[in-house]
Write an enzyme that holds these catalytic residues in place. Structure first.
Site, PDB file in Angstrom:
ATOM      1  N   ASP A 429     -17.755  78.638 -44.115  1.00 22.07           N
ATOM      2  CA  ASP A 429     -18.281  79.656 -45.018  1.00 22.07           C
ATOM      3  C   ASP A 429     -19.561  80.279 -44.454  1.00 22.07           C
ATOM      4  O   ASP A 429     -20.371  79.601 -43.821  1.00 22.07           O
ATOM      5  CB  ASP A 429     -18.573  79.006 -46.372  1.00 22.07           C
ATOM      6  CG  ASP A 429     -19.102  79.992 -47.390  1.00 22.07           C
ATOM      7  OD1 ASP A 429     -18.355  80.913 -47.755  1.00 22.07           O
ATOM      8  OD2 ASP A 429     -20.263  79.830 -47.820  1.00 22.07           O
ATOM      9  N   GLU A 482     -15.610  82.643 -41.583  1.00 23.10           N
ATOM     10  CA  GLU A 482     -15.850  83.800 -42.437  1.00 23.10           C
ATOM     11  C   GLU A 482     -17.060  84.521 -41.835  1.00 23.10           C
ATOM     12  O   GLU A 482     -18.202  84.142 -42.082  1.00 23.10           O
ATOM     13  CB  GLU A 482     -16.145  83.378 -43.876  1.00 23.10           C
ATOM     14  CG  GLU A 482     -16.276  84.569 -44.798  1.00 23.10           C
ATOM     15  CD  GLU A 482     -17.206  84.333 -45.983  1.00 23.10           C
ATOM     16  OE1 GLU A 482     -17.136  85.114 -46.942  1.00 23.10           O
ATOM     17  OE2 GLU A 482     -18.016  83.388 -45.945  1.00 23.10           O
TER      18      GLU A 482
END
Length: 750
Positions: A429, A482
């Site tokens: 993330d 990401e």
């Protein structure tokens, strides 16, 4: 008989401020009246009387109370094993080598016998110490935290924690009535690790580390390497045995090692376990991991998803963070059960052919007082300087990637999930926030690197180390970043200067495509480049195409609510979006609820509106997604060359006036080519000529306007033969009817 321990040292021990209690407690060789002896000392605040018992001979020696707070000592001379005293005190280790217990009567008069924790050697070997010092102990989770251990037949738990700036550390828990005086940890000062073996502590015991920090405050902290935790808002760690579960997925693991993530199909279903489905009568409706496994495996199998991606499963105090503000990095959240339940979840998914990817958050951590922030009173895991150590957007702390121990903690944590839980992939993330020192900061709010640049060099080194370790130790496991910027080489090998990720989320494709689809069809001809631009850079990275939870929260609305037009057009546009996405190069990811056209924006309290499947239009979208997944799996041309320009070829991307795109997808080893034609307007295009690379029969294998999906059933079933006339620079062509707001897909039949 006088003690050789100073009153000031005893006072520090009792006050909890002694720098190393093992210098006082346990067995110590001393010179007593010119002879070698062993002094055994214990701090037993609940004891009325205490004895040293030699297990070999059974000899029992009374301990003197030399401080009223409960400090006891026995000087064993002659040796309790019967040997003659020796003049050389340094060689007198008979009592240390023999096994002894401490026996005591507590305040209620009960007789208690136990091992002396301070007579137990450290769990750390010399090799452990070397690796820890180098920051390369990638299995540190087998040493730190609460490790089950049996010493001389006595079972217990070895507690260890890294807290180099603590003045003292106590272990508190169910096993000592949360009285830290009973188990004061000893320190290995050169490592900053405090540890102690606690005899009799067992699986299921709750515990914390009580830290006397450098500010002189006592703070209770959860275990950074704790394997389980209490259900929030409670915050204690729980002693856990991770070795008892009987795995049944060896075939899956063996096959995964041979699996090539570049050429295999990947259709990922992103799930928030807390809201995917609810159970009546349960806390907040949370289903347990075992129930979720059975339901989710069946659903993914029916929908032809190859993998699930779970939003963070690590323990987190605030449910509204969806797991992205983690405290228990090594603990699956107790909201759905215990660690063995989560092992069952992964094992069950594997047995049913579904891979499990988890979101992993090494970019930041929350400020909760029981967590990592200022763990020992100092900026231990984070930076001291808020310009480097605090995230302005999320109100969280940023890891200090330049510190060996912190980098080791994170790399080991990643490997832990792959090792202990058989996880198949890690989606990292917020990578963009890690790469740039000025991420979301104004001038003057950030500190340049040593060369004056904005790149976070320490984070780059960490990400490369993480990816190298994952891919070397667990072949077939994937990592996905990401990353929303144009940072080069995110999914390129580290030996080529890349970061080493398997995949990179294609945020540019996602933003451009959704922006295009929000336009009314009449205006789309002015925005054709928003669709075609992605193919300019499609093969610069190994891209995954995400329509994730981030696209259906914070006021954005659900995917179908973002589509223009009346009700029919909204559904047609969504089917068109999915068809375009599933045929575009790259692996696919869709967030739960999107597969059946969820109307409401997602929230973690309610989850998807499954009742919508009572309506044929929503069932139609669900069937379309299932069929697209199957189409990708069964047709090599739609997955084998997702990351190579050899797998894609434009047929016509210039017909902006009609808002039509047509392209070819190709596979390896003579796989039949796939022709994709999409009409982004509600106008039916009859007799539309499309160039094809080979003559023959082109079978229509998919039509998003099919009646089964809720469409108008305009199409070309069962297929079209070539004309023998060239078109679009190809030697032959077919004439097709392009349905409104739809995609039709053809495959050359040999």
């Amino acid at each position: 008989m006088h003690t050789q321990v100073s009153l000031s040292s005893i006072t520090k021990l009792i006050d909890g401020t002694h720098e190393n209690p093992s210098n006082l407690l346990g067995p110590h060789t001393i010179d007593y009246r010119g002879n070698a002896a062993v002094a055994v000392r214990s701090y037993l605040p609940d004891a009325k009387a205490a004895w040293v018992i030699d297990r070999a001979s059974g000899q029992k020696r009374a301990m003197r109370r030399i401080h009223p707070a409960g400090f006891f000592e026995a000087i064993c001379d002659p040796m309790v094993d019967g040997s003659r005293p020796k003049r050389d005190a340094s060689s007198s280790t008979a009592l240390e080598k023999s096994k002894y217990h401490i026996q005591m009567t507590n305040e209620s008069g009960k007789l208690v016998e136990m091992q002396d924790p301070y007579a137990i050697p450290s769990i750390l070997t010399d090799f452990d110490r070397y690796l820890i010092g180098e920051g390369k102990h990638h299995q540190i989770y087998d040493r730190l935290g609460a490790q089950l251990r049996t010493v001389d037949g006595q079972s217990g738990v070895n507690f260890s924690v890294w807290a180099p700036n603590a003045r003292s550390v106590q272990i508190v828990g169910d096993f000592n009535g949360w009285d830290g005086r009973k188990h004061v940890a000893r320190v290995q000062a050169h490592l900053g690790i405090w540890e102690l073996f606690v005899p009799g502590a067992k699986v299921g015991d709750r515990y914390k580390f009580r830290i006397h920090n450098e500010q002189g405050e006592w703070v209770d902290k959860s275990d950074p390497v704790g394997f389980a935790a209490e259900l929030p808002p409670l915050t204690a760690s729980i002693v856990t045995d991770l070795t008892t579960f009987q795995w049944s997925d060896s075939d899956w693991i063996d096959g995964r090692a041979e699996w090539n993530p570049m050429h295999e199909p990947m259709n990922v279903y992103e799930v928030h376990l807390g809201s995917w489905q609810k159970g009546p009568g349960r806390t907040h409706g949370w289903l347990d991991y075992r129930d979720l496994a059975r339901r989710l495996a069946e659903y993914c199998h029916r929908m032809n998803f190859t993998h699930v991606e779970l939003m963070p499963v690590n323990e987190h105090p605030f449910s509204g963070s969806w797991g992205y503000q983690a405290v228990g990095y090594f603990a699956p959240t107790s909201r759905h059960g215990n660690p063995e339940d989560f092992m069952y979840f992964v094992d069950y998914m594997h047995q049913h052919g579904i891979g499990v990817i988890i979101d992993w958050v090494p970019a930041h951590f929350p400020k909760d007082s029981h967590g990592l922030r200022r763990f020992d009173g100092s900026a231990l895991y984070e930076h001291e300087d808020p310009r480097k150590g605090e995230h302005p957007d999320w109100g969280t702390m940023i890891f200090n990637y330049g510190r060996n121990e912190v980098r080791n903690f994170l790399v080991a944590n990643a490997l832990f999930w792959l090792d202990k839980y058989h996880i198949d992939g890690l989606r990292v993330d917020a990578v963009a926030s890690m790469l740039y020192l000025d991420y979301s900061r104004e001038d003057g709010e950030w500190v340049p690197n040593q060369y004056g640049g904005r790149e976070n060099l320490e984070a780059l080194d960490f990400l490369r180390e993480f990816n190298i370790a994952v891919h070397e130790k667990f072949p077939g496991v994937v990592t996905a970043a990401e990353e929303s910027t144009a940072w080069p080489g995110v999914s390129r090998p580290t030996y080529d200067g890349g970061l080493g990720f398997t995949y990179k989320w294609n945020m540019g494709w996602m933003n451009d495509t959704l922006t295009y689809m929000r336009n009314e069809p009449i205006h789309r001809k002015y925005h054709q480049n928003e669709l075609t631009f992605s193919l300019i850079y499609a093969f610069t990275e190994n891209f995954m195409l995400p329509l994730s939870h981030d696209e259906v929260v914070h006021g954005k609305g659900s995917l179908i609510s973002q589509m223009p037009g009346d009700m029919w057009q909204k559904f047609a546009n969504l089917r068109l979006l999915y068809s375009y996405m599933w045929t575009h190069p790259g692996k696919k990811l869709l967030f739960m609820g999107g597969e059946f056209a969820q109307w409401n924006e997602w929230n973690d309290d309610d989850g998807p509106d499954w009742i919508l499947l009572d309506f044929a239009t929503h069932r139609g979208v669900q069937q379309l997604v299932a069929d697209l997944n199957k189409l990708v799996v069964e047709n090599p041309a739609l997955h084998q060359l997702d990351f190579s320009g050899e797998g894609f070829e434009w047929v016509d991307c210039m017909n902006a006036d009609a808002s039509i795109l047509s392209y070819l997808r190709k596979g390896l080893d003579g796989a039949p080519p796939i022709l994709v034609c999409s009409n982004f307007t509600p106008v039916v295009r009859q007799g539309y000529r499309v160039g094809v690379p080979e003559s023959g029969y082109w079978k229509e294998i998919f039509n998003s306007d099919g009646e089964a999906y809720g469409g108008s059933n305009v199409g070309n079933y069962p297929g079209r033969k070539t004309f023998g006339e060239g078109q679009h620079g190809r030697p032959d062509s077919i004439s097709i009817d392009l349905p409104p707001l739809a995609t039709v897909i053809f495959r050359l039949e040999q």
